[in-house]
Design an enzyme around this catalytic site. Structure first.
Site, mmCIF file in Angstrom:
data_model
loop_
_atom_site.group_PDB
_atom_site.id
_atom_site.type_symbol
_atom_site.label_atom_id
_atom_site.label_comp_id
_atom_site.label_asym_id
_atom_site.label_seq_id
_atom_site.Cartn_x
_atom_site.Cartn_y
_atom_site.Cartn_z
ATOM 1 N N LYS A 32 -16.377 124.657 25.404
ATOM 2 C CA LYS A 32 -16.306 125.970 24.769
ATOM 3 C C LYS A 32 -16.706 127.061 25.754
ATOM 4 O O LYS A 32 -16.827 128.208 25.385
ATOM 5 C CB LYS A 32 -17.196 126.003 23.528
ATOM 6 C CG LYS A 32 -16.525 125.408 22.277
ATOM 7 C CD LYS A 32 -15.578 126.364 21.577
ATOM 8 C CE LYS A 32 -14.993 125.814 20.303
ATOM 9 N NZ LYS A 32 -13.814 124.963 20.540
ATOM 10 N N ASP A 35 -27.801 120.958 17.136
ATOM 11 C CA ASP A 35 -27.442 121.431 18.493
ATOM 12 C C ASP A 35 -27.257 122.952 18.524
ATOM 13 O O ASP A 35 -26.426 123.475 19.286
ATOM 14 C CB ASP A 35 -26.165 120.764 19.014
ATOM 15 C CG ASP A 35 -26.364 119.313 19.418
ATOM 16 O OD1 ASP A 35 -27.505 118.819 19.337
ATOM 17 O OD2 ASP A 35 -25.366 118.679 19.788
ATOM 18 N N TYR A 42 -27.944 114.165 30.682
ATOM 19 C CA TYR A 42 -26.767 113.950 29.848
ATOM 20 C C TYR A 42 -25.596 114.814 30.322
ATOM 21 O O TYR A 42 -25.723 116.034 30.445
ATOM 22 C CB TYR A 42 -27.084 114.213 28.376
ATOM 23 C CG TYR A 42 -26.016 113.604 27.515
ATOM 24 C CD1 TYR A 42 -25.882 112.216 27.462
ATOM 25 C CD2 TYR A 42 -25.107 114.386 26.839
ATOM 26 C CE1 TYR A 42 -24.865 111.636 26.729
ATOM 27 C CE2 TYR A 42 -24.091 113.814 26.100
ATOM 28 C CZ TYR A 42 -23.978 112.437 26.050
ATOM 29 O OH TYR A 42 -22.965 111.860 25.349
ATOM 30 N N ASP A 87 -22.659 124.139 33.280
ATOM 31 C CA ASP A 87 -23.479 123.106 32.648
ATOM 32 C C ASP A 87 -23.390 121.876 33.544
ATOM 33 O O ASP A 87 -22.331 121.273 33.680
ATOM 34 C CB ASP A 87 -22.915 122.810 31.249
ATOM 35 C CG ASP A 87 -23.683 121.709 30.522
ATOM 36 O OD1 ASP A 87 -24.480 120.999 31.179
ATOM 37 O OD2 ASP A 87 -23.468 121.557 29.309
ATOM 38 N N GLN A 124 -20.903 117.860 34.360
ATOM 39 C CA GLN A 124 -19.794 117.946 33.388
ATOM 40 C C GLN A 124 -18.870 119.155 33.564
ATOM 41 O O GLN A 124 -17.697 119.082 33.228
ATOM 42 C CB GLN A 124 -20.308 117.884 31.954
ATOM 43 C CG GLN A 124 -20.994 119.146 31.454
ATOM 44 C CD GLN A 124 -21.099 119.168 29.928
ATOM 45 O OE1 GLN A 124 -21.458 118.180 29.297
ATOM 46 N NE2 GLN A 124 -20.782 120.301 29.342
ATOM 47 N N ASP A 137 -27.051 125.533 30.160
ATOM 48 C CA ASP A 137 -26.257 126.190 31.198
ATOM 49 C C ASP A 137 -27.119 126.875 32.236
ATOM 50 O O ASP A 137 -28.043 127.623 31.894
ATOM 51 C CB ASP A 137 -25.333 127.233 30.556
ATOM 52 C CG ASP A 137 -24.333 126.579 29.633
ATOM 53 O OD1 ASP A 137 -23.320 126.092 30.145
ATOM 54 O OD2 ASP A 137 -24.593 126.529 28.415
ATOM 55 N N TYR A 145 -8.046 121.144 24.989
ATOM 56 C CA TYR A 145 -9.043 122.165 25.307
ATOM 57 C C TYR A 145 -10.390 121.491 25.542
ATOM 58 O O TYR A 145 -10.938 120.844 24.671
ATOM 59 C CB TYR A 145 -9.104 123.133 24.125
ATOM 60 C CG TYR A 145 -10.138 124.217 24.239
ATOM 61 C CD1 TYR A 145 -10.616 124.622 25.472
ATOM 62 C CD2 TYR A 145 -10.631 124.846 23.106
ATOM 63 C CE1 TYR A 145 -11.551 125.614 25.570
ATOM 64 C CE2 TYR A 145 -11.567 125.843 23.188
ATOM 65 C CZ TYR A 145 -12.025 126.220 24.427
ATOM 66 O OH TYR A 145 -12.964 127.207 24.509
ATOM 67 N N HIS A 152 -27.742 117.882 24.965
ATOM 68 C CA HIS A 152 -27.098 119.120 25.421
ATOM 69 C C HIS A 152 -28.015 120.328 25.211
ATOM 70 O O HIS A 152 -27.537 121.441 25.039
ATOM 71 C CB HIS A 152 -25.796 119.352 24.649
ATOM 72 C CG HIS A 152 -24.673 118.453 25.051
ATOM 73 N ND1 HIS A 152 -24.004 118.579 26.247
ATOM 74 C CD2 HIS A 152 -24.086 117.405 24.420
ATOM 75 C CE1 HIS A 152 -23.051 117.666 26.324
ATOM 76 N NE2 HIS A 152 -23.085 116.931 25.225
ATOM 77 N N GLY A 175 -11.573 127.554 46.877
ATOM 78 C CA GLY A 175 -11.685 128.967 47.252
ATOM 79 C C GLY A 175 -12.169 129.870 46.131
ATOM 80 O O GLY A 175 -12.619 130.971 46.370
ATOM 81 N N ASP A 230 -25.234 130.225 24.771
ATOM 82 C CA ASP A 230 -24.967 128.779 24.778
ATOM 83 C C ASP A 230 -24.425 128.353 23.421
ATOM 84 O O ASP A 230 -24.761 128.944 22.396
ATOM 85 C CB ASP A 230 -26.249 127.999 25.096
ATOM 86 C CG ASP A 230 -25.960 126.506 25.270
ATOM 87 O OD1 ASP A 230 -24.875 126.163 25.781
ATOM 88 O OD2 ASP A 230 -26.828 125.686 24.891
HETATM 89 C C1 F6R Z 1 -21.669 121.575 21.763
HETATM 90 C C2 F6R Z 1 -22.390 120.484 22.428
HETATM 91 C C3 F6R Z 1 -22.978 119.417 21.620
HETATM 92 C C4 F6R Z 1 -22.204 118.124 21.773
HETATM 93 C C5 F6R Z 1 -22.812 117.021 20.881
HETATM 94 C C6 F6R Z 1 -22.096 115.692 21.021
HETATM 95 O O1 F6R Z 1 -21.114 122.449 22.678
HETATM 96 O O2 F6R Z 1 -22.493 120.455 23.634
HETATM 97 O O3 F6R Z 1 -23.065 119.810 20.281
HETATM 98 O O4 F6R Z 1 -20.855 118.323 21.454
HETATM 99 O O5 F6R Z 1 -24.170 116.855 21.237
HETATM 100 O O6 F6R Z 1 -22.068 115.327 22.347
HETATM 101 P P1 F6R Z 1 -21.423 113.956 22.845
HETATM 102 O O7 F6R Z 1 -20.009 113.907 22.314
HETATM 103 O O8 F6R Z 1 -21.485 114.075 24.328
HETATM 104 O O9 F6R Z 1 -22.279 112.881 22.276
HETATM 105 MG MG MG Z 2 -23.929 124.881 27.026
#
Ligand code: F6R
Ligand code: MG
Length: 377
Positions: A228, A283, A87, A11, A91, A50, A225, A18, A100, A128
């Site tokens: 995901k 999402d 965004y 990603d 990342q 991704d 962690y 996202h 390597g 995803d």
């Molecule tokens: C789940 C994902 C999204 C983000 C959500 C908040 O894997 O990528 O659900 O977790 O959009 O994103 P932030 O914290 O970057 O605002």
């Molecule tokens: Mg993803």
């Protein structure tokens, strides 16, 4: 002729939020891979936010040059992502320096080397808003469940069963199971997909590799962690392996996976066509695409967009119904993941704030339960 199929994904920044990948990132990846002299063939695809680099070559798995190529593609894409202020630009590149092998550096990897058969049908699955354990249930059904794969019962080349390699993502150990004899033992582990993930599957008839996933150690940074690890999985099909339709069938009944909003919920894994792979609702819900290819001397003939088919409409409808039901639970488990599995939590701050308000409760009977009461002999 020995061919290596490498699927490396990352990603590099979302468009918008996202949800998806900007076309300019895909073009950048295409252009960069086209210039490489290392590859026999390649495809650039995406599921949600991704990017998947699907590459064939002759250099085997864990080849530093191939991994470096993928890393450089992702670096180039990161520049474009930064320019467009996408965004989370870059990342999944957790390190500044390539060492390597992209494993453990953010990108996900599924690779296999094999002798290309007279005809070599393969499926690249990509998901995803979920994690590698999402493949446990479908891989189990494809390679061990006769109610899914009739070939296990009636194909003489499948009847002996398959070997499963499972990773413990916490202790970083691997263990093998021979199916069908050790079916129940296997299920003890893979029923806990947040920790035990199927890494690969081998035919017991031929010894050949049949499937591999992007399962790798958890991205633990500073003990936390991160991500995901939206996973990919390669499955070889037909002629002693699951038929294409047997490999697709597990996705007709959407199972629940961890991920979705803020990587902190469970939701149904919805099979979708390539043009439907951008998650929207909360999402999500988590999505999976299936790209079919015939290999011809390492050339990728395809993709065939399997889940674009109307036969998966019902699965999408079921997934939408499950999604609505789970959403109605809001921030309650089991829709929201247990505390220790969430990607985000405010618990430490809230706890610190309320520290002095917690008062010891005086139970009448505070003793430890005796062993007999716990059912021990
Ligand atoms: C789940 C994902 C999204 C983000 C959500 C908040 O894997 O990528 O659900 O977790 O959009 O994103 P932030 O914290 O970057 O605002
Ligand atoms: Mg993803």
């Amino acid at each position: 002729e020995r061919i290596t199929l490498s699927v490396i994904k990352a990603d590099i920044g979302g468009f918008v939020g996202h949800s998806s990948v900007h076309p300019r990132l895909l073009e950048t990846a295409e252009r960069y891979l086209a210039e490489s002299k290392l590859l026999i063939d390649y495809r650039v695809a995406h599921v949600g936010d991704d990017i998947d680099l699907i590459m064939t070559h002759k250099y085997g798995v864990d080849c530093p040059e191939i991994h470096h190529l993928a890393w450089n593609v992702f670096l180039q894409c990161t520049e474009v992502a930064r320019e467009l202020k996408l965004y989370g630009a870059g990342q999944d590149l957790l390190s500044d320096a390539f060492s390597g092998n992209v494993k453990g550096m953010g990108p996900g990897v599924a690779e296999m080397e094999f002798e290309e058969r007279k005809s070599e049908p393969i499926i690249v699955f990509a998901a995803d808003k979920t994690e590698p354990g999402a493949w446990n249930l479908p891989l189990y059904k494809m390679f061990a469940d006769p109610f899914n794969t009739i070939g296990l019962v009636i194909d003489p080349k499948m009847h002996q069963g398959f070997r499963f390699e499972v990773y413990d993502l916490i202790k970083n150990e691997r263990v093998e199971f021979s199916l069908p004899e050790e079916l129940y033992d296997l299920l003890v582990f893979i029923g806990a997909p947040g920790r035990y993930c199927i890494k690969s599957v081998y035919s017991k008839t031929t010894g050949e590799i049949a499937a591999v996933s992007s399962t790798q150690r958890l991205n633990l940074m500073a003990g936390r962690y991160v991500g995901k690890d939206d996973p990919v999985c390669i499955v070889r099909c037909q002629s002693g392996l699951p038929a294409v339709g047997e490999a697709l069938e597990p996705f007709a009944n959407p199972h629940l996976v961890a991920g979705w909003m803020r990587g902190s919920h469970i939701g149904p894994l919805m099979p979708v066509g390539l043009d439907q792979s951008a998650p929207t609702r909360f999402d999500g819900p988590p999505r999976v695409v299936a790209m079919g290819f015939q290999l011809s001397g390492g050339r990728l003939v395809g993709p065939q967009d399997f889940f674009g088919d109307v036969a998966f409409d019902k699965a999408r409808q079921t997934a939408n119904e499950i999604a609505s039901y789970l959403r109605s639970l809001g921030p309650f488990e089991p829709h929201r993941l247990p505390l220790e599995d969430m990607e985000y939590t405010t618990m430490p701050e809230v706890m610190a704030k309320l520290k002095n308000r917690f008062v010891k409760v005086d139970h009448r009977d505070d003793r430890e339960p005796a062993a007999e009461e716990l059912g021990a002999k």
